[in-house]
Design an enzyme around this catalytic site. Structure first.
Site, mmCIF file in Angstrom:
data_model
loop_
_atom_site.group_PDB
_atom_site.id
_atom_site.type_symbol
_atom_site.label_atom_id
_atom_site.label_comp_id
_atom_site.label_asym_id
_atom_site.label_seq_id
_atom_site.Cartn_x
_atom_site.Cartn_y
_atom_site.Cartn_z
ATOM 1 N N HIS A 1 0.511 -1.250 0.148
ATOM 2 C CA HIS A 1 0.059 -0.067 0.076
ATOM 3 C C HIS A 1 0.863 1.290 0.028
ATOM 4 O O HIS A 1 0.219 2.430 -0.117
ATOM 5 C CB HIS A 1 -1.155 0.131 1.262
ATOM 6 C CG HIS A 1 -0.408 0.416 2.516
ATOM 7 N ND1 HIS A 1 0.311 -0.832 3.378
ATOM 8 C CD2 HIS A 1 -0.194 1.443 3.220
ATOM 9 C CE1 HIS A 1 0.699 -0.347 4.305
ATOM 10 N NE2 HIS A 1 0.540 0.974 4.454
HETATM 11 C C1 UD1 Z 1 -2.504 5.622 5.516
HETATM 12 C C2 UD1 Z 1 -1.060 6.153 6.272
HETATM 13 C C3 UD1 Z 1 0.256 5.202 5.849
HETATM 14 C C4 UD1 Z 1 -0.472 3.702 6.640
HETATM 15 C C5 UD1 Z 1 -1.467 3.599 6.172
HETATM 16 C C6 UD1 Z 1 -2.126 2.222 6.934
HETATM 17 C C7 UD1 Z 1 -0.929 8.723 5.659
HETATM 18 C C8 UD1 Z 1 -0.247 9.648 5.128
HETATM 19 N N1 UD1 Z 1 -0.699 7.250 5.210
HETATM 20 O O1 UD1 Z 1 -2.320 5.451 4.137
HETATM 21 O O2 UD1 Z 1 1.015 5.703 6.580
HETATM 22 O O3 UD1 Z 1 0.517 2.918 6.338
HETATM 23 O O4 UD1 Z 1 -2.758 4.339 6.121
HETATM 24 O O5 UD1 Z 1 -3.101 1.384 6.170
HETATM 25 O O6 UD1 Z 1 -1.468 9.064 6.733
HETATM 26 N N2 UD1 Z 1 -9.765 4.214 1.606
HETATM 27 C C9 UD1 Z 1 -10.800 3.663 1.268
HETATM 28 N N3 UD1 Z 1 -11.350 3.299 2.735
HETATM 29 C C10 UD1 Z 1 -10.833 3.428 3.901
HETATM 30 C C11 UD1 Z 1 -9.482 4.265 3.856
HETATM 31 C C12 UD1 Z 1 -8.864 4.520 2.756
HETATM 32 O O7 UD1 Z 1 -11.523 3.209 0.574
HETATM 33 O O8 UD1 Z 1 -11.299 3.124 4.814
HETATM 34 C C13 UD1 Z 1 -9.012 4.683 0.140
HETATM 35 C C14 UD1 Z 1 -9.268 6.218 -0.374
HETATM 36 O O9 UD1 Z 1 -9.402 5.937 -1.691
HETATM 37 C C15 UD1 Z 1 -8.403 6.944 0.060
HETATM 38 C C16 UD1 Z 1 -7.055 5.940 -0.103
HETATM 39 O O10 UD1 Z 1 -7.671 4.770 0.234
HETATM 40 O O11 UD1 Z 1 -8.028 7.933 -0.843
HETATM 41 C C17 UD1 Z 1 -5.792 6.209 0.627
HETATM 42 O O12 UD1 Z 1 -6.208 6.530 2.149
HETATM 43 P P1 UD1 Z 1 -5.318 7.193 3.023
HETATM 44 O O13 UD1 Z 1 -5.961 7.088 4.606
HETATM 45 O O14 UD1 Z 1 -5.202 8.731 2.457
HETATM 46 O O15 UD1 Z 1 -3.971 6.669 3.027
HETATM 47 P P2 UD1 Z 1 -3.509 5.101 3.021
HETATM 48 O O16 UD1 Z 1 -2.947 4.965 1.742
HETATM 49 O O17 UD1 Z 1 -4.372 4.441 3.718
HETATM 50 N N1 UDP Z 2 -3.344 -5.948 8.939
HETATM 51 C C1 UDP Z 2 -4.730 -6.487 8.859
HETATM 52 N N2 UDP Z 2 -5.241 -7.040 7.901
HETATM 53 C C2 UDP Z 2 -4.796 -6.753 6.583
HETATM 54 C C3 UDP Z 2 -3.553 -6.045 6.630
HETATM 55 C C4 UDP Z 2 -2.677 -5.906 7.506
HETATM 56 O O1 UDP Z 2 -4.910 -6.667 10.070
HETATM 57 O O2 UDP Z 2 -5.398 -7.068 5.667
HETATM 58 C C5 UDP Z 2 -2.812 -5.312 10.228
HETATM 59 C C6 UDP Z 2 -1.212 -5.739 10.325
HETATM 60 O O3 UDP Z 2 -1.232 -7.157 10.922
HETATM 61 C C7 UDP Z 2 -0.633 -4.500 11.128
HETATM 62 C C8 UDP Z 2 -1.260 -3.714 10.611
HETATM 63 O O4 UDP Z 2 -2.662 -3.929 10.241
HETATM 64 O O5 UDP Z 2 -1.053 -5.017 12.617
HETATM 65 C C9 UDP Z 2 -0.656 -2.621 9.926
HETATM 66 O O6 UDP Z 2 -1.189 -1.663 9.087
HETATM 67 P P1 UDP Z 2 -0.873 -1.689 7.561
HETATM 68 O O7 UDP Z 2 0.079 -2.344 6.881
HETATM 69 O O8 UDP Z 2 -2.227 -0.702 7.036
HETATM 70 O O9 UDP Z 2 0.065 0.141 8.178
HETATM 71 P P2 UDP Z 2 1.701 0.205 8.415
HETATM 72 O O10 UDP Z 2 2.042 -0.528 9.516
HETATM 73 O O11 UDP Z 2 2.493 -0.031 7.065
HETATM 74 O O12 UDP Z 2 1.483 1.801 8.581
#
Ligand code: UD1
Ligand code: UDP
Length: 385
Positions: A206
């Site tokens: 991601h």
């Molecule tokens: C965010 C964090 C990243 C973290 C990740 C964990 C920032 C800058 N990034 O990235 O550090 O590793 O979360 O998963 O804060 N979306 C949905 N449903 C949701 C959430 C998001 O559809 O419930 C989609 C939307 O299109 C959105 C995109 O995902 O624009 C990105 O979501 P966003 O929260 O901006 O960043 P992440 O890539 O999730």
């Molecule tokens: N995780 C989860 N389901 C998934 C993918 C990740 O429960 O389908 C959990 C994972 O075990 C960890 C957390 O989500 O506890 C990590 O989140 P993510 O990878 O989104 O964010 P990051 O750690 O890179 O910020």
């Protein structure tokens, strides 16, 4: 003492679970839990509250998705009146997402003390949005709770006063340990259609650098399809990647409870999994391929070989002590590393210092100001342990 805890995104929910538990055991603390709403899908948010027994949030700011500026500004705008109203003594932020930096900025400008859990991690790659969030949050926090020794070194190098830094261990590992009896009972492999004992790999992607450019994503998927000729790769797809992936060839979507047995090869996309099912799947995997921060840490403790599809890590202890290898994004290198990891999965590993399931308790005792300074001074791990 009134303590506001702020969480907004999937990894934040995992990190606050042990904190909420430790706070619940401290009668002198009144917690105020604020969900910013950065993540909002059931599978990215509510499922984690259920799986990890996190109490319902007192406030949900409902900020949703947006550009970095919009999302950060929305959190600040909506959090400010909540903090003005609730008047917490301290605001606790976790990790490195936009909600983290936004909440820290809002609190510090209201004159409220800020504690940052998972402080000091650095990838030294300022193109990562998380790196900017980490640097800014650490610079304005009053208490810096560090999960691995590199964090102490980085903060020291940046000139942070030693007295603010507390090496407490890793709340992500607290969460894994406290829920072990529950994830051990997960039936996820059967629901996916894996035969008992069948080998499989687990994939997550991601990071914007991997997920947002169709050429990069296509090249990664190509390499992973090659690896998937040897064993099935299960890929719970983060919502960020879903749209681009839908345009990719050679991936198959797999519904849970589909009934049929999973084929012995191929790349299978799933909806994002809840915490208990995901950890259970990870614990039984032959190999994990990821660009997640938290997953690098969890594989370290579970002893599952992990290949990180990035050029750096802000969590070097997962490489020095754990099973993690940083392999980058070159398809040839990924395929070669995966083949080697599958042929020789044994890799010596050790538990990093203080990853013992007690980080949340240490944090709460510092917040309550009843921990002797010597116990947590930023010296060597041995001196602190
Ligand atoms: C965010 C964090 C990243 C973290 C990740 C964990 C920032 C800058 N990034 O990235 O550090 O590793 O979360 O998963 O804060 N979306 C949905 N449903 C949701 C959430 C998001 O559809 O419930 C989609 C939307 O299109 C959105 C995109 O995902 O624009 C990105 O979501 P966003 O929260 O901006 O960043 P992440 O890539 O999730
Ligand atoms: N995780 C989860 N389901 C998934 C993918 C990740 O429960 O389908 C959990 C994972 O075990 C960890 C957390 O989500 O506890 C990590 O989140 P993510 O990878 O989104 O964010 P990051 O750690 O890179 O910020």
């Amino acid at each position: 003492m009134r303590v506001a805890i702020i969480a907004g995104a999937r990894p934040n929910f995992v990190k606050i679970a042990p904190l909420m538990k430790a706070i619940a055991a401290a009668p002198s603390i009144t917690p105020i839990l604020v969900h910013t709403g950065q993540h909002y899908d059931h599978s990215m948010s509510d499922q984690f509250f259920t799986d990890l027994d996190i109490p319902s949030a007192d406030f949900n700011l409902g900020v949703g998705s947006g550009t970095h500026a919009v999302q950060t500004a929305e959190v600040m705008q909506r959090l400010e009146p909540v903090l003005q109203d609730c008047k917490p003594d301290i605001v606790v932020v976790v990790g490195d997402v936009n909600s983290t930096v936004a909440a820290a900025l809002t609190a510090v400008k209201l004159g409220i003390r800020v504690a940052h859990v998972e402080a000091g991690l650095r990838s030294f790659d300022r193109t990562m949005p998380e790196e900017i969030n980490r640097i800014v949050t650490d610079a304005i926090s009053d208490l810096l709770f560090v999960s691995e020794e590199s964090g102490c070194t980085n903060l020291h190098r940046e000139g942070v006063a030693k007295g603010k830094v507390y090496f407490v261990g890793n709340v992500m590992i607290d969460a894994l340990e406290m829920s072990r009896p529950r994830w051990s009972r997960s039936r996820i492999t059967a629901r996916i259609g894996l035969e008992p004992g069948a080998a499989y790999a687990l994939l997550t992607l991601h990071r914007p650098s991997n997920a947002d450019d169709p050429k990069v994503l296509e090249s990664l998927i190509g390499a992973l399809r090659t690896v998937a000729r040897r064993l099935p790769i299960l890929f719970p797809v983060h919502p960020r990647v879903r749209r681009l992936l839908a345009e990719s060839d050679g991936v198959t979507w797999r519904a849970l409870d589909g009934g049929s047995t999973l084929p012995g090869s191929g790349l299978f996309c799933l909806d994002p999994l809840g915490y208990l099912d995901f950890i259970a799947l990870m614990s039984g995997a032959r190999l994990v391929l990821t660009d997640s921060g938290g997953v690098q840490e969890e594989t370290t403790i579970l002893g599952v070989p992990c290949l990180t599809l990035r050029h750096n890590t802000e969590r070097p202890v997962t490489v020095t002590h754990g099973t993690n290898r940083i392999v980058g994004t070159d398809p040839t290198i990924i395929i070669d590393a995966a083949v080697r990891a599958l042929e020789d999965p044994t890799r010596k590993h050790a538990t990093p210092p203080l990853w013992d399931g007690k980080a949340g308790d240490r944090i709460v005792s510092v917040v309550l100001n009843d921990a002797p300074d010597t116990l947590f001074d930023a010296g060597t791990a041995e001196a602190r342990a």
